[in-house]
Design a protein around this motif. Structure first.
Motif, mmCIF file in Angstrom:
data_model
loop_
_atom_site.group_PDB
_atom_site.id
_atom_site.type_symbol
_atom_site.label_atom_id
_atom_site.label_comp_id
_atom_site.label_asym_id
_atom_site.label_seq_id
_atom_site.Cartn_x
_atom_site.Cartn_y
_atom_site.Cartn_z
ATOM 1 N N VAL A 18 26.464 70.209 9.632
ATOM 2 C CA VAL A 18 27.872 70.404 9.255
ATOM 3 C C VAL A 18 28.544 71.373 10.215
ATOM 4 C CG1 VAL A 18 29.422 71.262 7.450
ATOM 5 C CG2 VAL A 18 27.433 69.877 6.841
ATOM 6 N N LEU A 19 27.827 72.421 10.599
ATOM 7 C CA LEU A 19 28.362 73.410 11.522
ATOM 8 C C LEU A 19 28.671 72.787 12.883
ATOM 9 C CD1 LEU A 19 29.007 76.410 12.050
ATOM 10 C CD2 LEU A 19 26.619 76.700 12.748
ATOM 11 N N THR A 20 27.829 71.867 13.325
ATOM 12 C CA THR A 20 28.060 71.204 14.609
ATOM 13 C C THR A 20 29.388 70.464 14.616
ATOM 14 O OG1 THR A 20 25.679 70.911 14.897
ATOM 15 C CG2 THR A 20 27.111 69.563 16.253
ATOM 16 N N VAL A 21 29.597 69.646 13.600
ATOM 17 C CA VAL A 21 30.825 68.851 13.529
ATOM 18 C C VAL A 21 32.042 69.749 13.328
ATOM 19 C CG1 VAL A 21 32.002 67.008 12.273
ATOM 20 C CG2 VAL A 21 29.535 66.897 12.634
ATOM 21 N N PHE A 22 31.896 70.776 12.484
ATOM 22 C CA PHE A 22 33.036 71.653 12.207
ATOM 23 C C PHE A 22 33.469 72.412 13.461
ATOM 24 C CE2 PHE A 22 34.657 75.856 10.853
ATOM 25 C CZ PHE A 22 35.814 75.415 10.224
ATOM 26 N N GLY A 23 32.503 72.889 14.236
ATOM 27 C CA GLY A 23 32.858 73.610 15.458
ATOM 28 C C GLY A 23 33.651 72.756 16.417
ATOM 29 N N LEU A 24 33.257 71.504 16.583
ATOM 30 C CA LEU A 24 33.973 70.602 17.483
ATOM 31 C C LEU A 24 35.333 70.214 16.912
ATOM 32 C CD1 LEU A 24 31.048 68.273 18.632
ATOM 33 C CD2 LEU A 24 32.135 70.107 19.930
ATOM 34 N N ASP A 25 35.376 69.941 15.601
ATOM 35 C CA ASP A 25 36.646 69.543 14.985
ATOM 36 C C ASP A 25 37.679 70.651 15.064
ATOM 37 O OD1 ASP A 25 35.773 67.038 14.360
ATOM 38 O OD2 ASP A 25 35.381 67.430 12.250
ATOM 39 N N LEU A 26 37.263 71.876 14.736
ATOM 40 C CA LEU A 26 38.207 72.995 14.766
ATOM 41 C C LEU A 26 38.687 73.257 16.184
ATOM 42 C CD1 LEU A 26 39.669 75.216 13.260
ATOM 43 C CD2 LEU A 26 37.664 76.679 13.555
ATOM 44 N N ALA A 27 37.777 73.187 17.159
ATOM 45 C CA ALA A 27 38.176 73.396 18.550
ATOM 46 C C ALA A 27 39.157 72.323 19.003
ATOM 47 C CB ALA A 27 36.938 73.390 19.449
ATOM 48 N N THR A 28 38.928 71.076 18.588
ATOM 49 C CA THR A 28 39.836 69.998 18.958
ATOM 50 C C THR A 28 41.206 70.186 18.319
ATOM 51 O OG1 THR A 28 37.955 68.478 19.135
ATOM 52 C CG2 THR A 28 40.134 67.498 18.965
ATOM 53 N N ALA A 85 39.124 74.577 27.034
ATOM 54 C CA ALA A 85 38.567 75.909 26.801
ATOM 55 C C ALA A 85 38.215 76.102 25.325
ATOM 56 C CB ALA A 85 39.565 76.976 27.244
ATOM 57 N N PHE A 86 39.073 75.620 24.427
ATOM 58 C CA PHE A 86 38.774 75.733 22.999
ATOM 59 C C PHE A 86 37.508 74.948 22.644
ATOM 60 C CE2 PHE A 86 43.220 77.126 22.092
ATOM 61 C CZ PHE A 86 42.875 78.250 21.363
ATOM 62 N N ILE A 87 37.357 73.758 23.207
ATOM 63 C CA ILE A 87 36.186 72.937 22.898
ATOM 64 C C ILE A 87 34.911 73.599 23.423
ATOM 65 C CG2 ILE A 87 35.065 70.726 23.368
ATOM 66 C CD1 ILE A 87 37.850 69.459 23.356
ATOM 67 N N VAL A 88 34.963 74.106 24.651
ATOM 68 C CA VAL A 88 33.787 74.771 25.218
ATOM 69 C C VAL A 88 33.440 76.026 24.433
ATOM 70 C CG1 VAL A 88 32.919 75.985 27.252
ATOM 71 C CG2 VAL A 88 34.136 73.820 27.526
ATOM 72 N N ILE A 89 34.451 76.819 24.102
ATOM 73 C CA ILE A 89 34.208 78.037 23.332
ATOM 74 C C ILE A 89 33.685 77.686 21.938
ATOM 75 C CG2 ILE A 89 35.318 80.034 22.267
ATOM 76 C CD1 ILE A 89 37.212 80.087 24.695
ATOM 77 N N GLY A 90 34.226 76.613 21.340
ATOM 78 C CA GLY A 90 33.727 76.172 20.047
ATOM 79 C C GLY A 90 32.260 75.790 20.103
ATOM 80 N N ASN A 91 31.863 75.068 21.162
ATOM 81 C CA ASN A 91 30.453 74.726 21.339
ATOM 82 C C ASN A 91 29.596 75.968 21.510
ATOM 83 O OD1 ASN A 91 29.625 71.743 21.572
ATOM 84 N ND2 ASN A 91 31.592 71.800 22.620
ATOM 85 N N LEU A 92 30.114 76.935 22.266
ATOM 86 C CA LEU A 92 29.368 78.177 22.488
ATOM 87 C C LEU A 92 29.155 78.928 21.181
ATOM 88 C CD1 LEU A 92 28.134 80.299 24.380
ATOM 89 C CD2 LEU A 92 30.445 81.228 24.707
#
Length: 329
Positions: A254-264, A306-313
């Motif tokens: 869930v955390l994986t998907v949420f991090g990408l969704d929020l960054a997007t 940048a948001f997507i990369v930072i979200g992944n990080l």
């Protein structure tokens, strides 16, 4: 742990560098002369030459890329109407449309996008995870089947269909909600909430289905693990077993998907902002594309990346906190 963090930070910097260089190269792949686009309809050869010199278009591509990156970190000087103008840090250049600093234009739109993204994220995370967890604990029941059906409907509906439909029903016909709009939170908190409630619901409805199905599948899988059965055998309370042990195993995907969704979403919810005419970064990016405003296009693409990369990080670092086994990978 420290080496793991350093390795992820280096990877994030490399990805951002590649994205920035690729985006800059695409700047030159777009048909047309950037100087002519900036010059406008009443362009003279003399003014066109001044703009080309001010933008440094005649320099080699690598030199221009170096000047562009330098502007982001230390600022940059431009020539406008024969005068030297300094662009403060971070400098993404000047918009072709309004001749204003690109960074100021983007920052002016970000409160709307931030409000839309965070409000929708809270809604779809709370409802989606809660619905998925209840369905997993009541697997096979009527409640579970109803949750699965709701998820299938949510996954099939698109924002550009659901947005106008709900707006017509709840705003135009029933009058239960005001017209969707963005009001600064500091100016009118109640108006801010009312104006964004419908966009939050529409944006969250599509994502709730994903989180409900993902949470349900992860929780059912975790409930069948040996450590859960061992906990039951030791007589652990159901609350402790579900929240502490099963919850930790469930939260990782869930955390994986949420991090990408929020960054997007922070990068710009283009469809939602367009449907409800919210003047955010997504709507700004669409306007920039339609008007061939290349500096604005580059800025919105780079900031979204940048948001997507930072979200992944951030997700990677949270993995190391949730699951210590990740630290040695």
């Amino acid at each position: 742990m420290l080496r793991y963090v350093i390795r992820r930070l280096i990877g994030a910097v490399v990805i951002l560098a590649v994205v920035s260089f690729t985006t800059f190269l695409l700047f030159f792949a777009i048909p047309g002369d950037p100087a002519r686009l900036s010059c406008g309809k009443t362009c003279t050869p003399e003014r066109l030459a001044d703009i080309r010199a001010g933008l440094g278009i005649d320099d080699p591509v690598l030199v221009q890329y170096g000047a562009f990156m330098k502007g982001i970190f230390v600022g940059r000087d431009f020539t406008q109407a024969g005068e030297l103008v300094h662009c403060d840090v971070p400098c993404f250049g000047y918009s072709f449309s309004n001749q204003q600093p690109v960074w100021d234009t983007v920052v002016d739109r970000y409160p709307a996008t931030l409000s839309l993204a965070l409000g929708a994220a809270v809604l779809f995370l709370a409802v989606g995870v809660g619905l998925g967890a209840i369905s997993a604990l009541r697997a096979g029941s009527l409640l579970d089947r109803a949750g699965i059906s709701f998820s299938l409907v949510g996954a099939s509906v698109q924002i550009f269909f659901l947005g106008p439909l709900l707006s017509n029903i709840f705003v135009n016909q029933l009058g239960w909600m005001p017209q969707a709009r963005y009001v600064p939170l500091t100016d009118d908190p109640i108006g801010w909430f009312q104006g964004l409630l419908l966009p939050w619901i529409v944006l969250a409805f599509v994502s709730i289905a994903v989180y409900a199905r993902l949470t349900r599948a992860s929780a059912i899988e975790a409930l069948g693990e040996d450590f859960v059965r061992a906990g039951r055998a030791r007589g652990l309370p159901s609350r402790t077993l579900h929240l502490k042990h099963t919850g930790r195993a469930t939260v990782t995907p869930v955390l994986t998907v949420f991090g990408l969704d929020l960054a997007t979403l922070l990068g710009g919810a283009i469809i939602t902002e367009t449907v409800f005419n919210i003047q955010g970064v997504g709507k700004l990016a669409l306007t920039a594309i339609n008007s061939d405003d290349l500096p604005l296009i580059m800025a919105t693409v780079l900031i979204a990346a940048a948001f997507i990369v930072i979200g992944n990080l951030i997700v990677d670092l949270l993995y190391a906190v949730i699951d210590p086994r990740v630290r040695i990978t």
